[in-house]
Motif scaffolding. Structure first.
Motif, mmCIF file in Angstrom:
data_model
loop_
_atom_site.group_PDB
_atom_site.id
_atom_site.type_symbol
_atom_site.label_atom_id
_atom_site.label_comp_id
_atom_site.label_asym_id
_atom_site.label_seq_id
_atom_site.Cartn_x
_atom_site.Cartn_y
_atom_site.Cartn_z
ATOM 1 N N GLY A 83 4.216 -4.773 13.648
ATOM 2 C CA GLY A 83 4.680 -4.717 12.267
ATOM 3 C C GLY A 83 3.695 -4.002 11.357
ATOM 4 N N ARG A 84 2.400 -4.296 11.540
ATOM 5 C CA ARG A 84 1.376 -3.606 10.743
ATOM 6 C C ARG A 84 1.349 -2.116 11.051
ATOM 7 N NH1 ARG A 84 -1.449 -8.518 11.595
ATOM 8 N NH2 ARG A 84 -2.369 -7.716 13.518
ATOM 9 N N ALA A 85 1.523 -1.758 12.329
ATOM 10 C CA ALA A 85 1.517 -0.337 12.699
ATOM 11 C C ALA A 85 2.696 0.387 12.054
ATOM 12 C CB ALA A 85 1.579 -0.188 14.217
ATOM 13 N N VAL A 86 3.872 -0.235 12.063
ATOM 14 C CA VAL A 86 5.055 0.381 11.435
ATOM 15 C C VAL A 86 4.847 0.481 9.928
ATOM 16 C CG1 VAL A 86 7.505 0.000 10.923
ATOM 17 C CG2 VAL A 86 6.650 -0.316 13.252
ATOM 18 N N ARG A 87 4.306 -0.596 9.327
ATOM 19 C CA ARG A 87 4.058 -0.585 7.882
ATOM 20 C C ARG A 87 3.069 0.508 7.502
ATOM 21 N NH1 ARG A 87 0.355 -5.103 6.257
ATOM 22 N NH2 ARG A 87 -1.026 -3.568 7.192
ATOM 23 N N ASP A 88 1.978 0.626 8.275
ATOM 24 C CA ASP A 88 0.971 1.646 7.977
ATOM 25 C C ASP A 88 1.538 3.050 8.130
ATOM 26 O OD1 ASP A 88 -0.765 -0.402 7.498
ATOM 27 O OD2 ASP A 88 -1.879 -0.171 9.385
ATOM 28 N N LYS A 89 2.347 3.246 9.168
ATOM 29 C CA LYS A 89 2.965 4.559 9.381
ATOM 30 C C LYS A 89 3.912 4.886 8.221
ATOM 31 C CE LYS A 89 5.738 7.171 12.656
ATOM 32 N NZ LYS A 89 6.522 7.132 13.872
ATOM 33 N N ARG A 90 4.678 3.898 7.808
ATOM 34 C CA ARG A 90 5.624 4.101 6.701
ATOM 35 C C ARG A 90 4.863 4.391 5.403
ATOM 36 N NH1 ARG A 90 10.789 5.558 6.493
ATOM 37 N NH2 ARG A 90 11.956 4.436 4.930
ATOM 38 N N TYR A 91 3.757 3.684 5.199
ATOM 39 C CA TYR A 91 2.958 3.903 3.997
ATOM 40 C C TYR A 91 2.371 5.318 3.990
ATOM 41 C CZ TYR A 91 -0.366 3.073 0.240
ATOM 42 O OH TYR A 91 -1.058 3.152 -0.928
ATOM 43 N N LYS A 92 1.906 5.797 5.134
ATOM 44 C CA LYS A 92 1.373 7.158 5.217
ATOM 45 C C LYS A 92 2.455 8.189 4.917
ATOM 46 C CE LYS A 92 -2.334 6.211 8.471
ATOM 47 N NZ LYS A 92 -2.840 6.397 9.832
ATOM 48 N N GLU A 93 3.670 7.935 5.423
ATOM 49 C CA GLU A 93 4.786 8.844 5.133
ATOM 50 C C GLU A 93 5.086 8.856 3.641
ATOM 51 O OE1 GLU A 93 8.030 7.432 7.516
ATOM 52 O OE2 GLU A 93 7.142 8.139 9.396
ATOM 53 N N ALA A 94 5.069 7.668 3.025
ATOM 54 C CA ALA A 94 5.326 7.584 1.583
ATOM 55 C C ALA A 94 4.223 8.285 0.805
ATOM 56 C CB ALA A 94 5.435 6.122 1.151
ATOM 57 N N LEU A 95 2.990 8.141 1.261
ATOM 58 C CA LEU A 95 1.870 8.787 0.585
ATOM 59 C C LEU A 95 1.987 10.307 0.662
ATOM 60 C CD1 LEU A 95 -0.715 8.091 -0.944
ATOM 61 C CD2 LEU A 95 -1.930 8.128 1.238
ATOM 62 N N GLN A 96 2.417 10.811 1.810
ATOM 63 C CA GLN A 96 2.610 12.253 1.955
ATOM 64 C C GLN A 96 3.755 12.745 1.079
ATOM 65 O OE1 GLN A 96 3.218 12.856 6.126
ATOM 66 N NE2 GLN A 96 1.038 12.820 6.619
ATOM 67 N N VAL A 114 9.647 5.049 -4.542
ATOM 68 C CA VAL A 114 8.666 4.645 -3.529
ATOM 69 C C VAL A 114 9.019 3.265 -2.997
ATOM 70 C CG1 VAL A 114 6.244 4.053 -3.139
ATOM 71 C CG2 VAL A 114 6.836 6.069 -4.486
ATOM 72 N N ARG A 115 9.386 2.354 -3.887
ATOM 73 C CA ARG A 115 9.783 1.005 -3.454
ATOM 74 C C ARG A 115 10.975 1.066 -2.524
ATOM 75 N NH1 ARG A 115 10.018 -1.593 -9.144
ATOM 76 N NH2 ARG A 115 7.927 -1.090 -9.769
ATOM 77 N N GLU A 116 11.950 1.876 -2.880
ATOM 78 C CA GLU A 116 13.141 2.024 -2.041
ATOM 79 C C GLU A 116 12.781 2.622 -0.685
ATOM 80 O OE1 GLU A 116 17.269 4.564 -2.084
ATOM 81 O OE2 GLU A 116 16.433 3.921 -4.014
ATOM 82 N N PHE A 117 11.906 3.614 -0.686
ATOM 83 C CA PHE A 117 11.482 4.241 0.564
ATOM 84 C C PHE A 117 10.752 3.236 1.469
ATOM 85 C CE2 PHE A 117 8.367 6.478 3.182
ATOM 86 C CZ PHE A 117 9.167 7.417 3.816
ATOM 87 N N LEU A 118 9.854 2.460 0.875
ATOM 88 C CA LEU A 118 9.093 1.495 1.660
ATOM 89 C C LEU A 118 9.954 0.321 2.128
ATOM 90 C CD1 LEU A 118 5.726 1.369 -0.315
ATOM 91 C CD2 LEU A 118 6.159 2.453 1.897
ATOM 92 N N ALA A 119 10.949 -0.053 1.348
ATOM 93 C CA ALA A 119 11.806 -1.184 1.710
ATOM 94 C C ALA A 119 12.841 -0.810 2.766
ATOM 95 C CB ALA A 119 12.509 -1.723 0.464
#
Length: 129
Positions: A83-96, A114-119
């Protein structure tokens, strides 16, 4: 040393306890029979069966008490790591995708997009790799 860890002691002891109990219960019948062979065979059989049942229940109880919690903790630990790996990957995508540079540092504004993308659930095929 726990006594249940001493298999060489506890299971023969269970047999002897069951044997003593059965002999005590049927002592009068043994003394007043002409051929107590069948009764003795039954007593020894019941004692062996009781000791075997005790051994099986002890082993199953030990497995249930000792192994299942360890397995559950291992599965939870693995799930959290995934779950942390998926969250971190998603956060990096959002940051990019949505990141902005503030004073030379890339930051992620917490906008509705950003909230919608992360959720949103990530692509299931990406998470299985």
């Amino acid at each position: 040393m726990r006594i249940l860890d001493s298999y060489g002691i506890i299971y023969p002891l269970a047999f002897l306890v069951a044997l003593a109990l059965m002999l005590w219960l049927h002592w009068n019948a043994l003394l007043h029979q002409d051929g107590p062979t069948y009764l003795l065979a039954a007593i020894f059989g019941v004692a062996a069966g009781a000791a075997l049942t005790f051994a099986i229940l002890t082993e199953l109880g030990g497995r249930t008490v000792l192994l299942i919690p360890k397995t559950v903790k291992r599965i939870l630990r693995q799930g959290r790591a995934e779950g942390r790996a998926v969250r971190d990957k998603r956060y990096k995508e959002a940051l990019q995708q949505f990141g902005v540079e503030v004073d030379g540092v890339r930051a992620l504004p917490f906008t509705p997009e950003v909230r919608e993308f992360l959720a949103a659930d990530p692509d299931p095929e990406e998470t299985t790799n």
